[in-house]
Design an enzyme around this catalytic site. Structure first.
Site, mmCIF file in Angstrom:
data_model
loop_
_atom_site.group_PDB
_atom_site.id
_atom_site.type_symbol
_atom_site.label_atom_id
_atom_site.label_comp_id
_atom_site.label_asym_id
_atom_site.label_seq_id
_atom_site.Cartn_x
_atom_site.Cartn_y
_atom_site.Cartn_z
ATOM 1 C CD GLU A 144 -2.720 1.168 2.546
ATOM 2 O OE1 GLU A 144 -3.408 2.174 2.722
ATOM 3 O OE2 GLU A 144 -2.678 0.208 3.328
ATOM 4 C CE LYS A 180 3.388 0.199 4.492
ATOM 5 N NZ LYS A 180 2.571 0.068 3.305
ATOM 6 N NE ARG A 212 2.369 -7.903 10.001
ATOM 7 C CZ ARG A 212 2.463 -6.852 9.225
ATOM 8 N NH1 ARG A 212 3.422 -5.981 9.349
ATOM 9 N NH2 ARG A 212 1.569 -6.626 8.329
HETATM 10 P P1 ATP Z 1 2.725 -1.767 7.689
HETATM 11 O O1 ATP Z 1 1.915 -2.024 8.911
HETATM 12 O O2 ATP Z 1 4.159 -1.621 7.950
HETATM 13 O O3 ATP Z 1 2.154 -0.686 6.840
HETATM 14 P P2 ATP Z 1 1.461 -3.536 5.894
HETATM 15 O O4 ATP Z 1 1.342 -5.015 5.948
HETATM 16 O O5 ATP Z 1 0.242 -2.736 6.120
HETATM 17 O O6 ATP Z 1 2.618 -3.117 6.872
HETATM 18 P P3 ATP Z 1 1.644 -3.340 3.078
HETATM 19 O O7 ATP Z 1 2.090 -2.206 2.268
HETATM 20 O O8 ATP Z 1 0.211 -3.699 3.050
HETATM 21 O O9 ATP Z 1 2.113 -3.067 4.569
HETATM 22 O O10 ATP Z 1 2.535 -4.629 2.796
HETATM 23 C C1 ATP Z 1 2.894 -5.111 1.527
HETATM 24 C C2 ATP Z 1 3.305 -6.548 1.683
HETATM 25 O O11 ATP Z 1 4.389 -6.666 2.582
HETATM 26 C C3 ATP Z 1 2.170 -7.372 2.240
HETATM 27 O O12 ATP Z 1 2.078 -8.563 1.523
HETATM 28 C C4 ATP Z 1 2.574 -7.608 3.673
HETATM 29 O O13 ATP Z 1 2.058 -8.804 4.145
HETATM 30 C C5 ATP Z 1 4.092 -7.602 3.587
HETATM 31 N N1 ATP Z 1 4.685 -7.185 4.855
HETATM 32 C C6 ATP Z 1 4.472 -6.044 5.531
HETATM 33 N N2 ATP Z 1 5.145 -6.024 6.682
HETATM 34 C C7 ATP Z 1 5.819 -7.203 6.757
HETATM 35 C C8 ATP Z 1 6.694 -7.795 7.723
HETATM 36 N N3 ATP Z 1 7.025 -7.184 8.841
HETATM 37 N N4 ATP Z 1 7.195 -9.010 7.447
HETATM 38 C C9 ATP Z 1 6.882 -9.639 6.308
HETATM 39 N N5 ATP Z 1 6.069 -9.157 5.366
HETATM 40 C C10 ATP Z 1 5.530 -7.947 5.580
HETATM 41 MG MG MG Z 2 -1.347 -1.941 5.385
#
Ligand code: ATP
Ligand code: MG
Length: 563
Positions: free
Chosen positions: A37, A273, A263
């Site tokens: 995202e 983020k 994760r």
């Molecule tokens: P954040 O909370 O940091 O914004 P998110 O999962 O909302 O994390 P996205 O942009 O939706 O962030 O993530 C893109 C991809 O990266 C998704 O497939 C997510 O599952 C993966 N991802 C995000 N954070 C992690 C992590 N700590 N370890 C492994 N994969 C991750």
């Molecule tokens: Mg997200």
């Protein structure tokens, strides 16, 4: 949560794919995607997901798409879209011509919603958000059906078209899936598919005033792109039945398989983020690429190599339960990489002047010193030696403790690549008593490589020639967060309470060997005895040498492993 240093090399997702290939599921294809995202810069957790998705595609000669999951209009920015592309490329991966936006599918997703209404599996609901919560039930009690649940198909189609046409206020109506209000899985209790929201979207502007929910847009986007294995993190496990229900109900041709993994969490790092954006917006760090940030751009500016990050992601493996990896493991990976790659250089971080009394004034010798003993083919370079030098302040002790083998009054040490010197006299500032200079003598017979040396000394010090050295700034880093596990669960204290006030030390009077004037960003050095360093891309512009310490030399991870 437990901290683990265990190295798991087997990857359960590979087992799933191997099985699928055997049974010819998905026509024996492997097509993954990385779906960020664009609401912030990517962090090391995303690196894990990138390495996994692009890595599997590569391993199985399949494909991996880059898809921006930009269905939420209020939080996305084009700056993030660009940074994400830069980071994926820098890590060494390529999506070829397959860069997509979920927002490109808005029209198709809308049509799928209409289709769901026509098969009697979606309805427009007028409950308020609060009523919706009440009707939803709890984990232990079933929910109640909405009074709007049995609207006719014709009415639903008309109302949904009205939602799209902007006839209703924000939040006044939603489109919901018609599944099962009594399901033990709350995600299946008639989840919301579309909401009314008058917000500017970074790509579609104000074309739309209704936006699909992530849970609706995601499986459709995956299916439209022909994704075979839709890999996501564990918190989506309970959403999988909804994902499958949607694909099934819409009779989509491709049936992606969602697979969840744990994760990545790393000690002393926050991995969200939202939290990272807070640090940036509140000015607690120098932007998203602050070298202390766990962002890919921060690690890059700090001096981490893509190889070391890929190696880290490979070594930690893919787990099915959440755990926290010791940051020492990441540091171990960059040390290993740089030990073979980094050119050696001499830099004195806290200089102390040394005058060699028996060395002729005005004489300069060019001494040869190896660029990298791990890679003899990198050859030798010349280092000027003269009567006045600098050594590290901490390499001298006036009253040495028992195990101090460096310089002290009357003691002798070797200067790296040069001669033995002996300290004859200590000169202090008359007012402050501070040691400002050492008077030494050298033994011309002890020249490095001459083969003449018969006696032994225990200490070898790095040094620079005072009149040839170049002034530089060096930034030493410690963890941004002092707490080992700052990813506190909700209700716990604010992660910002754990910010380490000493996470950066700026040394502005360092003296470095003249060859470092040629330093360019992305060239990493080992400053002998001080750690690995690289030029700061932002502040280290030509003539103004600013070095970041990537990592120190001591490897606490290797120690842990040995023990
Ligand atoms: P954040 O909370 O940091 O914004 P998110 O999962 O909302 O994390 P996205 O942009 O939706 O962030 O993530 C893109 C991809 O990266 C998704 O497939 C997510 O599952 C993966 N991802 C995000 N954070 C992690 C992590 N700590 N370890 C492994 N994969 C991750
Ligand atoms: Mg997200």
């Amino acid at each position: 949560m437990t901290t683990t240093n265990t190295i798991i090399s087997s990857n359960f997702i590979q087992n799933i794919i191997n099985e699928d290939l055997k049974t010819n599921k998905h026509n024996s294809k492997v097509h993954t995607r990385f779906p960020p995202e664009p609401n912030g810069y990517l962090h090391i957790g995303h690196a894990k997901s990138i390495c996994l998705n692009f890595g599997l595609a590569k391993e199985y000669k399949g494909m991996c798409n880059l898809r921006f999951d930009d269905t939420n209009p209020s939080r996305e920015e084009t700056e993030y879209v660009q940074s994400i592309q830069d980071d994926v490329k820098w890590l060494g991966f390529d999506w070829d011509d397959r860069m997509f936006y979920a927002s490109n599918y808005f029209e198709q997703i809308y049509q799928y919603a209409v289709q769901l209404i026509t098969v009697g599996k979606a309805y427009v609901c007028d409950l308020t958000a609060e009523q919706m919560r009440e009707y939803r039930g709890t984990l232990t009690e079933p929910g109640k059906e909405s009074p709007y649940r049995n609207r006719s198909m014709a009415e639903n189609l008309e109302l949904f078209a009205g939602m799209k046409a902007g006839e209703f206020a924000d939040g006044s109506r939603v489109l919901r899936a018609k599944i099962d209000m009594a399901s033990p899985n709350v995600n299946l209790r008639d989840p919301i598919l579309y909401r009314i929201m008058r917000a500017d979207h970074h790509r579609t502007g104000n074309t739309w005033c209704i936006y699909p929910m992530y849970d609706f847009a995601h499986p459709i986007s995956d299916a439209l792109e022909g994704i075979t294995h839709s890999i996501c993190t564990l918190e989506f496990e309970d959403h999988r039945p909804l994902y499958d229900w949607l694909i099934e109900s819409l009779s989509m041709e491709n049936r992606p398989q969602q697979i969840e993994f744990a994760r990545l969490n790393v000690t002393n790092m926050v991995m969200s983020k939202r939290k990272l954006r807070q640090l940036v917006e509140e000015g607690l760090v120098d932007g998203w690429d602050d070298p202390r940030m766990p962002t890919i751009s921060g690690l890059r500016r700090r001096g981490y190599t893509p190889e070391s990050i890929r190696d880290f992601c490979e070594r930690i493996g893919v787990a099915k339960s959440n755990s926290t990896v010791d940051v020492a493991m990441l540091e171990h990976c960059i040390r290993e990489d740089l030990n073979t790659k980094a050119l050696r250089a001499m830099a004195v971080l806290r200089p102390l002047k040394v005058v060699i009394e028996n060395y002729p004034e005005g004489q300069v010798e060019e001494l040869e010193i190896e660029n990298n003993p791990e890679q003899p083919e990198t050859g030798m370079r010349k280092i000027p030696f003269s009567r006045e030098l600098y050594i590290e302040q901490e390499d001298f002790m006036e009253t040495p403790s028992k195990k101090f083998f460096r310089l002290a009054p009357g003691a002798e040490v070797r200067l790296k690549g040069a001669y033995f010197i002996k300290c004859e006299q200590v000169i202090k500032d008359e007012q402050t008593g501070e040691i400002i200079e050492l008077r030494c003598t050298y033994d011309p017979e002890t020249k490095s490589g001459s083969g003449n040396v018969t006696r032994k000394v225990k200490g070898t010090l790095h040094w620079v020639s005072a009149s040839h050295a170049v002034k530089a700034e060096v930034r030493l880093y410690d963890y941004l967060l002092s707490e080992q596990e700052p990813n506190g669960e909700q209700g716990e204290r604010d992660f910002k309470d754990d910010i380490n006030p000493n996470s950066m030390e700026k040394l502005t009077a360092c003296m470095v060997e003249p060859s470092l004037l040629q330093a360019v960003p992305e060239t990493r050095y080992q400053f002998i005895r001080n750690g690995y360093f690289c030029l700061d891309v932002k502040d280290g512009v030509s003539g103004n040498l600013v070095f970041n310490r990537i990592v120190g030399l001591r490897d606490s991870f290797a120690k842990v492993q040995k023990a």
